[in-house]
Enzyme design. Sequence first.
Site, short mmCIF file in Angstrom:
data_model
loop_
_atom_site.label_atom_id
_atom_site.label_comp_id
_atom_site.label_asym_id
_atom_site.label_seq_id
_atom_site.Cartn_x
_atom_site.Cartn_y
_atom_site.Cartn_z
N GLU A 1 0.82 -1.21 0.00
CA GLU A 1 0.00 0.00 0.00
C GLU A 1 0.86 1.26 0.00
OE1 GLU A 1 -3.02 -0.02 -0.59
OE2 GLU A 1 -3.91 -1.87 0.14
N ARG B 1 0.85 3.81 -3.34
CA ARG B 1 0.20 5.10 -3.11
C ARG B 1 1.21 6.22 -2.89
NH1 ARG B 1 -5.58 3.87 -0.46
NH2 ARG B 1 -5.54 1.60 -0.54
N ASP C 1 -5.06 -9.98 -8.29
CA ASP C 1 -5.27 -9.12 -9.46
C ASP C 1 -4.02 -8.53 -10.08
OD1 ASP C 1 -4.93 -7.63 -7.14
OD2 ASP C 1 -6.75 -6.42 -7.39
N GLU D 1 -11.72 0.51 -10.80
CA GLU D 1 -11.30 -0.46 -11.81
C GLU D 1 -12.11 -0.40 -13.11
OE1 GLU D 1 -9.60 -1.40 -8.06
OE2 GLU D 1 -11.74 -1.25 -8.58
#
Length: 624
Positions: free
Chosen positions: A220, A224, A360, A526
């Site tokens: 994360e 980010r 993913d 998405e």
Amino acid sequence: MSSNTLPYSTKTFTTITPTFLHDPSFRYVISHILFTKNVKSEFMACSTGKFLALLMFCGLTYLMLTHASPIHSITNHVSSVVSSEVGDKSIINGSFGFKRLLRKPPRLPPRLITREVNSTNKSIAKSNKKSKWTSRRKSVRKAFIHAWSGYKNYAMGYDELMPLSRRGVNGLGGLGATVVDALDSAMIMKLHDVVFEAGSWIEKHLPERILRKGQVNLFETTIRVVGGLLSAYHLSNSNPTYKGPTPSVYLETAKKLADRLLTAFTSSPTAIPFSDVVLHDHTAHAAPDGLSSTSEASTLQLEFNYLSFLTGEQKYSVEAMKVLEHMKILPKVEGLVPIYISPSSGEFSGANIRLGSRGDSYYEYLIKVWLQQRQSNLTYLHDMYVEAMKGVKHLLVKKSKPNGLVFVGELPYGVDGGFSPKMDHLVCFLPGTLALGATKGITKAKAMEEDLLTFEDLENLKLAEDLAKTCFEMYAVTSTGLAPEIAYFNSEGYSEEGLDGGNKTSEYIHDIVIKHADRHNLLRPETVESLFILYRITEDSKYREWGWSIFKAFEKYTKVDSCGYSSLDDVTMLPPRRRDKMETFFLGETLKYLYLLFSESNLIPLTEFVFNTEAHPIPIIAEK
């Protein structure tokens, strides 16, 4: 009669025709025909010619005396209006024909050629179309300003805003994640005041927080914060008009943070990094269950590669690329991998295969890292991607009943277990990734023209478009027009009734099943990400229209008038309950992709940038 004795010839017509077309009066015709030397010599050469000349003269004289001028027939509607005042008087005076003939015909207004009319109409239509999307882009920009203002006023420096409570919360380690996530969006939208506010906060507060904050998640924080800082560095370096700190501040801050994150790699006994890092004491450790998510370990490479490129220090790229090099040799199921991996053993754990959470972005970064490093000959990444997409099509792609929506399911117990028709909203990254993998970022039209697409590329592009439709229908099937976090699909071997999305007018109301626990919406990006990429590649405006429909639903149901936007508890209910959370990715991804979807294709072109999994554009590394 031979051609030599004809009463007229081609030569005669070449003499008469050009002048006749410019001055079609009877007086001129008579004089020209009767008295032109060439005509006299050829036309009177035989008795037949003399007879025809006399007959023509008599006929034309009769026409002059008894009929109106040719102009009368052209302007019939005008002469009818004035006939009572002018026309009758002229005829009574016996001068109608001669006076009209002696007068030059009026100049008619120029008439546009058909293709000029078509060109003008096309220009008008193009201008109107451009104006429409400019207006819609401005609407997204306005939404971003509203979201940022709420965050700035009530949560500045916190990771996320709670818009209903009007306060901030730290759920990502306390590094001010929204500030960094939103910064390059503001740059792209040319919001100079926001750029100044975010950039100034980063310069003043973030370096100190990196030194003293505690535990953060490697994945994360990389996607980010490191990704956001590197993107801001590039964009501000490319446009020095932005207010705020010098670009070097962003690069130095990213480097400082990455130096601490490297501990996750260097502390692990294998090539697979630990999942968590404690910033203030330079330590790292595994998650409580000892495992890392496959997607998290394999979604760090774009950022660390670019940092090495900028700084010249290869340690970042070397550590990150070890992960993919190691995964290359691990056993797979037709290119598909389980969603957990152990940093202790370096092996995959369990058999659960899916392209939703924890799986993913492994597949996303295979093709994107290859695109970023195409000059480095990392062909194994492209090979892994190609094999994986074949596995997806063979093992995971099915069609719903009764209407045949194409969806991607899961193998929760591996290839030998049962198939689950469950599809996370997260899977909607896949249409964009498939399209990008097919054309490498250029338009489909150009790729076809240059014969760059293989049969497999075309097949993948078709699958991308089919899946994008399914992702949009996950929105359209609900009462709010917003997608749930997870959907199931009625299909062979699976059927549930009474769990529809609430929009009874939807064609797919009986195809899509939404369970009570899955009905929330987190403002995810998405689907609009894939719509953006597919519009850029196919140039099909339906993707823009779908994106506009989604944006309007966000505006109608998630906007908090006093403060930002809120996640929803249940997208099938009207009015929907709100969750009191604005995720950082709403500013960093969702609104950015919508803005780019409604923008010209030369803004952050796909041939020059790859977007990391948090929508931060990272330049493709050109050959030195």
